[in-house]
Design a protein around this motif. Structure first.
Motif, PDB file in Angstrom:
ATOM      1  N   CYS A 293       6.936  -2.991  -1.614  1.00 52.01           N
ATOM      2  CA  CYS A 293       5.993  -3.578  -0.660  1.00 52.01           C
ATOM      3  C   CYS A 293       5.456  -4.893  -1.221  1.00 52.01           C
ATOM      4  CB  CYS A 293       4.848  -2.604  -0.418  1.00 52.01           C
ATOM      5  SG  CYS A 293       3.608  -3.201   0.749  1.00 52.01           S
ATOM      6  N   ASP A 295       2.771  -6.704   0.861  1.00 46.91           N
ATOM      7  CA  ASP A 295       1.514  -7.078   1.530  1.00 46.91           C
ATOM      8  C   ASP A 295       0.608  -5.869   1.776  1.00 46.91           C
ATOM      9  OD1 ASP A 295       2.999  -5.975   3.679  1.00 46.91           O
ATOM     10  OD2 ASP A 295       3.741  -7.974   4.178  1.00 46.91           O
ATOM     11  N   LEU A 296       0.884  -5.074   2.801  1.00 44.15           N
ATOM     12  CA  LEU A 296       0.010  -3.968   3.161  1.00 44.15           C
ATOM     13  C   LEU A 296       0.691  -2.633   2.850  1.00 44.15           C
ATOM     14  CD1 LEU A 296      -2.852  -3.825   4.331  1.00 44.15           C
ATOM     15  CD2 LEU A 296      -1.817  -3.398   6.577  1.00 44.15           C
ATOM     16  N   LEU A 297       0.099  -1.868   1.924  1.00 45.07           N
ATOM     17  CA  LEU A 297       0.663  -0.590   1.474  1.00 45.07           C
ATOM     18  C   LEU A 297      -0.066   0.557   2.165  1.00 45.07           C
ATOM     19  CD1 LEU A 297       2.662   0.623  -0.690  1.00 45.07           C
ATOM     20  CD2 LEU A 297       0.637   0.911  -2.122  1.00 45.07           C
ATOM     21  N   THR A 298       0.694   1.510   2.691  1.00 45.58           N
ATOM     22  CA  THR A 298       0.115   2.700   3.311  1.00 45.58           C
ATOM     23  C   THR A 298       0.282   3.896   2.380  1.00 45.58           C
ATOM     24  OG1 THR A 298       0.552   1.916   5.562  1.00 45.58           O
ATOM     25  CG2 THR A 298       0.202   4.280   5.274  1.00 45.58           C
ATOM     26  N   ARG A 321      -6.251  -2.477  -7.912  1.00 53.26           N
ATOM     27  CA  ARG A 321      -6.813  -2.217  -6.589  1.00 53.26           C
ATOM     28  C   ARG A 321      -7.402  -0.810  -6.595  1.00 53.26           C
ATOM     29  NH1 ARG A 321      -5.627  -6.848  -6.343  1.00 53.26           N
ATOM     30  NH2 ARG A 321      -4.550  -7.998  -4.676  1.00 53.26           N
ATOM     31  N   GLN A 332      -4.848   2.209   3.966  1.00 58.43           N
ATOM     32  CA  GLN A 332      -4.026   1.012   3.847  1.00 58.43           C
ATOM     33  C   GLN A 332      -4.670   0.094   2.817  1.00 58.43           C
ATOM     34  OE1 GLN A 332      -3.526  -0.496   7.913  1.00 58.43           O
ATOM     35  NE2 GLN A 332      -1.431   0.309   7.861  1.00 58.43           N
ATOM     36  N   ILE A 333      -3.846  -0.418   1.904  1.00 58.35           N
ATOM     37  CA  ILE A 333      -4.346  -1.220   0.786  1.00 58.35           C
ATOM     38  C   ILE A 333      -3.614  -2.560   0.782  1.00 58.35           C
ATOM     39  CG2 ILE A 333      -4.681  -1.291  -1.723  1.00 58.35           C
ATOM     40  CD1 ILE A 333      -4.403   1.755  -1.723  1.00 58.35           C
ATOM     41  N   ASP A 334      -4.376  -3.644   0.739  1.00 57.52           N
ATOM     42  CA  ASP A 334      -3.806  -4.987   0.683  1.00 57.52           C
ATOM     43  C   ASP A 334      -3.416  -5.301  -0.758  1.00 57.52           C
ATOM     44  OD1 ASP A 334      -3.038  -7.574   0.957  1.00 57.52           O
ATOM     45  OD2 ASP A 334      -5.024  -8.357   1.503  1.00 57.52           O
ATOM     46  N   SER A 336      -1.249  -7.924  -1.404  1.00 58.20           N
ATOM     47  CA  SER A 336      -0.717  -9.293  -1.441  1.00 58.20           C
ATOM     48  C   SER A 336      -1.373 -10.050  -2.596  1.00 58.20           C
ATOM     49  CB  SER A 336      -0.997 -10.002  -0.115  1.00 58.20           C
ATOM     50  OG  SER A 336      -2.391 -10.053   0.138  1.00 58.20           O
TER      51      SER A 336
END
Length: 351
Positions: A293, A295-298, A321, A332-334, A336
């Motif tokens: 990933c 950008d945006l990780l689920t 993070r 959801q974790i940003d 990027s």
């Protein structure tokens, strides 16, 4: 450093080591008396590895076997003896090259169960065994792994069973570890759970229930009761080449030497089988996507109660993070802006 092989059969009071171009004996190594070093010029032999493997003579601390090499052709063992403040050598008759001028002796070992049993593996993966202190050798029906191009590879005889012998080496085109249960006549692959890699050195604990392997991709432990390899690096050990490993029974510790990050100890304080770990987390589910990933990780779990925290960590354990989602089942974790690489996802729920 370049002293790639160090052996002793005198309990560490004296030791042999090898350097590209010569071998050395320290009669009083335990006293840290470098002035007592005695050298032997390896240039008397040819067709050996850049750092030829050594095998201590289990009966005589002042003697050692060096993986040649030959004074003429082939690949022979050289037997060095320290006496009267000098080292003499003799070239043993068995040729382990199988007539191939490029094949070298890659490793040697003797059985701790019966020290008259000797083993030799050449760089082509051909295995030889002897039951008479190396007077005669028999070639195995099967072959083992290849070796590192200047360092060799590893033979580990079982500390409990005279018929069990493990071999470790190159696993890029096959299994990095092989095992024999019939004294070295036949071998089978033993790579369950391990990545394709090159193993530089391998050793066992005092009863053979655990094997430890130093490889190009990290430190490994094989649990015999599970018939499986496990990565030992966890979140704290560096992700890089591990060159050497030794097991210290008195400390219940596997001691690994790395390429550039020092020495790392893995202490066995207690051991519970993998079944206990699985049963303690029965029914737990975790999914992380997309993977890889940028950008945006689920992150999704099937947790239904308790306060959940999710942490993204670097491989050396540094948090980059961290979130505490309102919905304990999804977040959801940003990510990027993070440098490309391998990261760990740590999920904690309640206790």
């Amino acid at each position: 450093g370049d002293y790639g092989h160090i052996v002793s059969s005198g309990g560490g009071a004296s030791m042999w080591t090898v350097y590209p171009g010569f071998a050395m004996y320290y009669p009083t190594a335990a006293l840290n008396n470098s002035a007592a070093t005695i050298g032997w010029d390896q240039m008397k032999m040819s067709n050996q590895f850049w750092m030829p493997p050594l095998m201590a003579d289990p009966y005589y601390p002042e003697r050692v076997y060096v993986a040649g090499g030959s004074s003429t052709t082939g690949a022979h063992l050289f037997y060095l003896t320290f006496k009267s403040n000098s080292i003499t050598s003799s070239e043993l008759p068995t040729d382990f090259s199988n007539g191939d001028s490029y094949t070298k002796i890659a490793s040697m070992a003797y059985s701790p169960v019966n020290k008259d049993y000797r083993y030799v593996l050449n760089s082509a993966g051909k295995f030889f065994y002897s039951t008479d202190r190396g007077e005669t050798f028999t070639q195995s029906a099967d072959r083992g792994p290849g070796s590192h191009y200047f360092y060799g590879n590893s033979i580990v005889p079982s500390p409990k069973d005279i018929n069990t012998i493990w071999l470790a080496g190159s696993g890029y085109s096959g299994s990095p570890v092989w095992v024999s249960h019939d004294g070295g006549e036949n071998f089978e692959a033993m790579s369950n759970g391990m990545k394709n890699s090159l193993i530089f050195e391998m050793t066992s604990n005092d009863d053979g229930s655990l094997l430890f392997a130093a490889s190009e991709v990290g430190p490994w432990v094989y649990v015999a009761s599970q018939n499986k390899w496990f990565d030992l690096s966890g979140v704290g050990a560096p992700q890089q080449t591990y060159w050497s490993v030794d097991y210290i029974p008195a400390l219940r510790t596997a001691r690994f030497g790395t390429y550039g990050r020092g020495i790392w100890d893995f202490k066995i304080e207690s051991f519970s089988g993998i079944e206990d770990i699985i049963s303690g987390n029965a029914g737990f589910q975790l999914s992380v996507y997309p993977n890889p990933c940028q950008d945006l990780l689920t992150v999704k779990t099937n947790l239904t109660a308790g306060k959940t925290s999710i942490t993204i960590m670097t491989i050396d354990g540094r948090t980059v993070r961290s979130v505490k989602p309102a919905d304990s089942q999804s977040a959801q974790i940003d990510i990027s802006g993070l440098p490309s690489g391998t990261y760990l996802v740590n999920v904690v729920n309640g206790s």
